[in-house]
Design an enzyme around this catalytic site. Structure first.
Site, mmCIF file in Angstrom:
data_model
loop_
_atom_site.group_PDB
_atom_site.id
_atom_site.type_symbol
_atom_site.label_atom_id
_atom_site.label_comp_id
_atom_site.label_asym_id
_atom_site.label_seq_id
_atom_site.Cartn_x
_atom_site.Cartn_y
_atom_site.Cartn_z
ATOM 1 C CG ASP A 67 -0.256 -0.416 2.523
ATOM 2 O OD1 ASP A 67 0.991 -0.411 2.565
ATOM 3 O OD2 ASP A 67 -0.957 -0.733 3.487
ATOM 4 C CG ASN A 136 -8.574 -1.549 12.336
ATOM 5 O OD1 ASN A 136 -7.663 -2.203 11.823
ATOM 6 N ND2 ASN A 136 -9.071 -0.459 11.785
ATOM 7 C CG HIS A 138 -5.670 -2.286 8.977
ATOM 8 N ND1 HIS A 138 -5.840 -1.013 9.480
ATOM 9 C CD2 HIS A 138 -4.329 -2.465 8.907
ATOM 10 C CE1 HIS A 138 -4.661 -0.472 9.695
ATOM 11 N NE2 HIS A 138 -3.721 -1.325 9.368
ATOM 12 C CD GLU A 143 -8.562 0.989 8.143
ATOM 13 O OE1 GLU A 143 -8.417 0.005 8.902
ATOM 14 O OE2 GLU A 143 -8.051 2.089 8.370
HETATM 15 C C1 GLP Z 1 -0.356 0.287 8.664
HETATM 16 C C2 GLP Z 1 -0.031 -0.542 7.418
HETATM 17 C C3 GLP Z 1 -0.220 -2.011 7.645
HETATM 18 C C4 GLP Z 1 0.420 -2.419 8.950
HETATM 19 C C5 GLP Z 1 -0.231 -1.716 10.097
HETATM 20 C C6 GLP Z 1 0.316 -2.093 11.459
HETATM 21 O O1 GLP Z 1 -1.650 0.719 8.754
HETATM 22 N N1 GLP Z 1 -0.769 -0.143 6.278
HETATM 23 O O2 GLP Z 1 0.323 -2.726 6.550
HETATM 24 O O3 GLP Z 1 0.304 -3.805 9.137
HETATM 25 O O4 GLP Z 1 -0.038 -0.328 9.896
HETATM 26 O O5 GLP Z 1 1.402 -1.289 11.753
HETATM 27 P P1 GLP Z 1 2.365 -1.455 12.999
HETATM 28 O O6 GLP Z 1 3.244 -2.586 12.685
HETATM 29 O O7 GLP Z 1 3.084 -0.132 13.029
HETATM 30 O O8 GLP Z 1 1.520 -1.678 14.183
#
Ligand code: GLP
Length: 262
Positions: A67, A136, A138, A143
């Site tokens: 993404d 959440n 995702h 989402e």
């Molecule tokens: C973002 C990314 C995800 C990632 C998530 C969790 O929203 N788009 O790909 O898995 O954050 O991030 P973190 O590892 O910082 O908790």
């Protein structure tokens, strides 16, 4: 699902890095699916060490990131393109032509999303998809309520995700509200997926993903349908699992132990 609970965050992220390195060694022309987020920082740091120590050739590997924020150019300090260079691509001789992310500043983001999906298909699809997990539930930026049949497209971020990601931006900077993200069906087409989740903030989403119903309310629960999915956890992220004892019996210390005939 292979549920691997490691004794520490360090061991979980080290094992994830080792698996990526093993897959590259097994197929130098591999197509990787890569992820961003704080969880991935130690994974990429370990991967750099393993690749250097082992003299592994990464120059033929290709990658597609999950993404990117809509509106951020590849050279914006908080873009995922910049993050990937800082964490991984600047440290190993990946071919810049083969490391791809959606273009956040594309004039027509919808068209960019379709093109990105077509590029993944043209490359033969993703062999190993690395995933983090949102608080959440995702994956990518899919989402809750995302269609489990979704393809690469534009997604509005939830307030919860915007707040969680504010830490990567300056206090006066606003987190973009939209992203271009691979869809859940895109992710499910990877031949193998490996999701890494560490820390207590992920415990609820981890339990919903592994033991809850398959539901768009927890997009990561779609992985229950994936034939080759490994979930790499530290003890804090595994804290909400009802069948934790069972997973630890099957894979003591997160090790891949297989049933052996006597
Ligand atoms: C973002 C990314 C995800 C990632 C998530 C969790 O929203 N788009 O790909 O898995 O954050 O991030 P973190 O590892 O910082 O908790």
């Amino acid at each position: 699902m292979q549920v691997l609970i490691f004794p520490s965050r360090d061991e979980a992220t080290r094992a994830a890095a080792k698996r990526i390195a093993d897959r590259i060694v097994g197929h130098l022309d591999i197509v990787l699916g890569l992820a961003t987020g704080g969880t991935m920082e130690p994974v990429y740091a370990r991967l750099i060490e393993i690749v250097r120590e082992g003299g592994i050739d990464v120059s033929r590997a290709s990658s597609f990131n999950l993404d990117e924020y809509v509106g951020l150019a590849a050279d914006h300090p908080q873009s995922y393109a910049t993050t990937m260079r800082r964490l991984l691509f600047d440290h190993l001789p990946f071919d810049p032509e083969r490391t791809r992310l959606p273009r956040g500043d594309a004039p027509d983001p919808l068209r960019e999303a379709k093109l990105y999906e077509a590029m993944i298909a043209a490359a033969g699809g993703v062999e190993l998809q690395l995933l983090g997990l949102g608080n959440n539930g995702h994956i990518g930026f899919n989402e809750p309520s995302s269609s489990l049949a979704s393809r690469t497209r534009i997604k509005r971020l939830t307030r919860n995700t915007i707040e969680a990601n504010q830490r990567f931006f300056g206090p006066d900077e606003t987190v973009p509200t939209h992203s271009i993200t691979m869809g859940i069906a895109t992710i499910m087409e990877a031949r193998e997926v490996m999701l890494v989740a560490t820390g207590a903030a992920k415990a609820e989403a981890v339990a919903a993903m592994i033991e809850g119903p398959v539901s768009a309310a927890c997009p990561a629960s779609a992985l229950q349908y994936h034939p080759r999915a490994a979930i790499m956890l530290d003890p804090d992220a595994a804290a909400g699992l009802k069948l934790r004892d069972y997973y630890e019996d099957v894979h003591p210390g997160g090790r891949e132990v297989y049933f052996a005939r006597r």
